[in-house]
Design an enzyme around this catalytic site. Structure first.
Site, PDB file in Angstrom:
ATOM      1  N   ASP A 103       5.621   0.547  -6.638  1.00  0.00           N
ATOM      2  CA  ASP A 103       5.809   1.337  -5.552  1.00  0.00           C
ATOM      3  C   ASP A 103       7.134   1.325  -5.170  1.00  0.00           C
ATOM      4  O   ASP A 103       7.293   0.030  -4.914  1.00  0.00           O
ATOM      5  CB  ASP A 103       4.686   0.976  -4.387  1.00  0.00           C
ATOM      6  CG  ASP A 103       4.133   1.998  -3.569  1.00  0.00           C
ATOM      7  OD1 ASP A 103       5.056   2.899  -2.966  1.00  0.00           O
ATOM      8  OD2 ASP A 103       2.976   2.438  -3.235  1.00  0.00           O
ATOM      9  N   ASP A 208       7.781   6.050  -2.229  1.00  0.00           N
ATOM     10  CA  ASP A 208       7.134   6.421  -0.709  1.00  0.00           C
ATOM     11  C   ASP A 208       8.107   7.344   0.057  1.00  0.00           C
ATOM     12  O   ASP A 208       9.218   6.834   0.014  1.00  0.00           O
ATOM     13  CB  ASP A 208       7.154   4.794  -0.023  1.00  0.00           C
ATOM     14  CG  ASP A 208       6.268   4.777   1.207  1.00  0.00           C
ATOM     15  OD1 ASP A 208       4.971   4.822   1.077  1.00  0.00           O
ATOM     16  OD2 ASP A 208       6.940   4.638   2.244  1.00  0.00           O
ATOM     17  N   GLU A 266       6.425  10.912  -3.325  1.00  0.00           N
ATOM     18  CA  GLU A 266       5.364  11.099  -2.099  1.00  0.00           C
ATOM     19  C   GLU A 266       6.055  11.884  -1.261  1.00  0.00           C
ATOM     20  O   GLU A 266       7.252  11.450  -0.383  1.00  0.00           O
ATOM     21  CB  GLU A 266       4.937   9.756  -1.415  1.00  0.00           C
ATOM     22  CG  GLU A 266       3.986   9.819  -0.203  1.00  0.00           C
ATOM     23  CD  GLU A 266       3.679   9.116   0.983  1.00  0.00           C
ATOM     24  OE1 GLU A 266       2.677   8.969   1.432  1.00  0.00           O
ATOM     25  OE2 GLU A 266       4.786   8.602   1.209  1.00  0.00           O
ATOM     26  N   HIS A 341      -4.876   5.290  -0.345  1.00  0.00           N
ATOM     27  CA  HIS A 341      -4.753   4.178   0.607  1.00  0.00           C
ATOM     28  C   HIS A 341      -4.602   4.652   2.079  1.00  0.00           C
ATOM     29  O   HIS A 341      -4.546   3.835   2.772  1.00  0.00           O
ATOM     30  CB  HIS A 341      -3.893   2.963   0.429  1.00  0.00           C
ATOM     31  CG  HIS A 341      -2.499   3.473   0.263  1.00  0.00           C
ATOM     32  ND1 HIS A 341      -1.758   4.389  -0.469  1.00  0.00           N
ATOM     33  CD2 HIS A 341      -1.378   3.189   0.934  1.00  0.00           C
ATOM     34  CE1 HIS A 341      -0.610   4.544  -0.167  1.00  0.00           C
ATOM     35  NE2 HIS A 341      -0.393   3.873   0.838  1.00  0.00           N
ATOM     36  N   ASP A 342      -4.088   5.980   2.040  1.00  0.00           N
ATOM     37  CA  ASP A 342      -3.500   6.611   3.495  1.00  0.00           C
ATOM     38  C   ASP A 342      -4.634   7.496   4.077  1.00  0.00           C
ATOM     39  O   ASP A 342      -4.582   8.260   5.140  1.00  0.00           O
ATOM     40  CB  ASP A 342      -2.371   7.317   3.388  1.00  0.00           C
ATOM     41  CG  ASP A 342      -1.069   6.388   3.109  1.00  0.00           C
ATOM     42  OD1 ASP A 342      -1.184   5.369   3.751  1.00  0.00           O
ATOM     43  OD2 ASP A 342       0.065   7.075   2.636  1.00  0.00           O
TER      44      ASP A 342
END
Ligand code: TEU
Length: 586
Positions: A103, A208, A266, A341-342
């Site tokens: 990430d 990210d 993302e 995870h969000d």
């Protein structure tokens, strides 16, 4: 029928599994998952059919936003292990023929990063311009932040630093100051971070909030849409900003182009296909694919992703079919995901997590994913059909800073409006029970032992109550389990290129219960039937595809054995079926 693409890079057919390290497996009993825990489960992942592991951040971090606030890009946080543990992990991953994706969180750092400490130390520090500092704005004699941008985690997007009297920008929490990408020295420091991990052996990056790195010049005030507060949503001034493509092209030229990596950006706050095409189209030389947010936003009102708005199957179908078809012939490539995870758990959100329907609807959602074109992403626990934790859990179980900040903001507003301390917040807890990010972050449920076998200590976050009867060990031994189904489904996808590369033709467009489509690739066609509701439903395939001859059953969530295809098919509650047909040659 579409022509097979000339080049098919390895990452297109890959099944990626996202690990949230804090909650995967704790090997040393301190209550937090770690790299040694992941190493211990590599055979589990290989056996499931995983090709690529994406690790959510494991770098040094104060964990103010669970590691998405990095204080050292080139070290592992002690909670997770050491760089040597990471090397061992990589070795184990590669030894099993899998790959490891990191990430990359470079829109912002932690405020505890040495770069920020230097930047903050004085207006004259050489690193001052590594972050976005501005003086306040004086309005009617009162000092306000430089503009009215709202942080994505509530309140102002600016924090005042008393030492120099200036404010720094933080799109997320104040412990996540935004880097100034307009400074070329910052960019080259980021290329160095990427080179560090590539040199060490990582196989790619999930980037990210990568569409937020370039802010509109002059940082103008956002339009007033929320009349209850001064701070306003401002993504129009920071998402897909003026220089973003120049910077990503530079990243490609400097780093990505020299290696065979998987890259996925993302890209929140963006539903417009043409906007995202720019990042993905191969001739642009930027990223392999992006996570668009249109499906993830389907059940959120504009004010917050933590609130819920009703959605219809028609809306979901329209979104999926649009992205599935978007610029296919020009090389646009999708990242297929319904959980990370969000977000809340997909079976609770898009399926039905009641005792009666949980297994079958989780399997239906697996079929929904594995029959889409794009690189496939599965989030930890999704392969077990893990669901949201119950409404009975209080606000104290919600650890996430997004939930906490939003709760406090609404509570304060209510206290002010009602002139009392004790205000009713039950409606917000109703929303959180359905939408909070925390649901995806509860520890993995490995077995029926204490804390689901996640830790021998006290878990950093409570394990969902259902672990005694809902866990990996029990599912691995049961051929009818969600886990067994995912394993089969991933194999079926690999066995049929049409599912990965084929085109997408939606059938029964206006049907509010059934999502049906065909996929075509060369001489092969696939037919996918998904019932998104509890009730039985009849589909007249004679009418929609003009006949069912030669379609062979390849996957279904009710029976394992083949079910023939009649012109009139009755789908049971949440039933999913996939058929494949080879065209008769001459
Ligand atoms: O998320 C970026 C993002 O904008 C959202 O999905 C965000 O989680 C949402 O707006 C909050 O309600 C990424 C990470 O995936 C997320 O975990 C981090 O918190 C965030 O960036 C900051 O690094």
């Amino acid at each position: 029928m579409s022509t097979p693409p000339h080049v098919t890079p390895w990452w297109k057919s890959a099944s990626v599994y996202q690990i949230y390290p804090a909650s995967f497996l704790d090997a040393n009993g301190d209550g937090t998952g770690d790299l040694a825990g992941i190493i211990a489960k590599l055979d589990y992942l290989k056996d499931l059919g995983v090709d690529v592991i994406w690790l959510s951040p494991i770098y040094r971090s104060p964990l103010a936003d669970m590691g998405y606030d990095i204080s050292d890009y080139e070290d592992i946080d002690a909670r997770y292990g050491t760089l040597e543990d990471w090397d061992r992990l990589l070795e184990g991953v590669h030894a099993r023929g899998m790959k490891l994706m990191m990430d990359l969180v470079v829109n912002h750092t932690s405020d505890e990063h040495a770069w920020f400490a230097a930047s903050k130390s004085s207006k004259n520090d050489p690193k001052r311009d590594w972050y976005i500092w501005r003086p306040g704005k004086i309005v009617d004699g009162e000092e306000l932040p430089p503009n009215n941008w709202e942080s994505l985690f509530s309140g102002s997007a600016w924090e005042r630093d008393s030492a120099t009297g200036e404010y720094y920008l933080h799109l997320f929490i104040s412990k996540q100051p935004d880097l100034n990408w307009d400074n070329p020295v910052v960019r080259s420091a980021i290329w160095d971070v990427m080179r560090f991990w590539v040199r060490r052996g990582c196989d790619g990056f999930r980037m990210d909030a990568i569409n937020c790195i370039s802010k509109t010049d002059g940082l103008p005030d956002a339009p007033l849409v929320d009349h209850t507060q001064y701070y306003q949503p401002a993504s129009m001034y920071f998402a897909n900003g003026p220089q973003v493509h120049r910077y990503i092209k530079q990243m490609h030229a400097e780093v990505l182009s020299h290696h065979d990596l998987i890259t996925v950006g993302e890209t929140p706050f963006t539903h417009e296909e043409s906007e995202l095409a720019a990042y993905v189209l191969p001739q642009n030389r930027e990223l392999n694919m992006v996570f668009h947010f249109e499906l993830m936003d389907i059940d959120s009102p504009p004010e917050s992703q933590l609130l819920r708005k009703p959605w219809t199957l028609g809306e979901l179908k329209a979104i999926v079919s649009r992205w599935q078809r978007f610029m296919r012939d020009d090389g646009f490539w999708n990242a297929v995901y319904i959980e990370n995870h969000d977000h809340a758990r997909s079976v609770s959100r898009f399926g039905n997590d009641s005792a009666q329907w949980r297994t079958v609807s989780a399997k239906m959602l697996a079929v929904f994913e594995i029959t889409q074109t794009g690189t496939l992403f599965v989030y930890q626990g999704q392969e077990l059909g893990l669901k949201n934790f119950p409404r009975t859990w209080g606000i104290e179980e919600y650890n996430d800073v997004a939930a906490q900040n939003y709760w406090n903001l609404i509570k304060e507003k209510r206290q002010k409006a009602q002139g009392k301390k004790d205000v009713d917040m039950s409606d917000l807890l109703d929303s959180f029970a359905q939408k909070a990010r925390d649901h995806a972050r509860t520890p993995m449920q490995w077995n029926a032992g204490a804390h689901g076998g996640f830790t021998t200590g006290t878990p950093w976050m409570r394990v969902n109550d259902d672990y005694p009867e809902w866990n990996a060990e029990q599912q691995i031994g049961d051929d009818t389990s969600v886990h067994a189904f995912w394993k089969r489904a991933l194999k079926v996808r690999k066995a049929h290129d049409v599912l990965i590369y084929g085109d997408f033709v939606m059938l029964l467009e206006t049907d509010e219960q059934v999502f049906a489509y065909t996929r075509n690739y060369g001489s092969t066609s696939a037919l996918v039937l998904l019932n998104f509701k509890e009730g039985k439903v009849e589909v007249d395939l004679g009418e929609v595809i003009g006949g069912v001859a030669r379609y062979a059953f390849v996957l279904g969530n009710y029976e394992k054995e083949a079910i023939g295809l009649e012109e009139k098919v009755t789908l049971r509650g949440y039933e999913a079926r996939v058929y494949v047909r080879e065209a008769l040659l001459n």
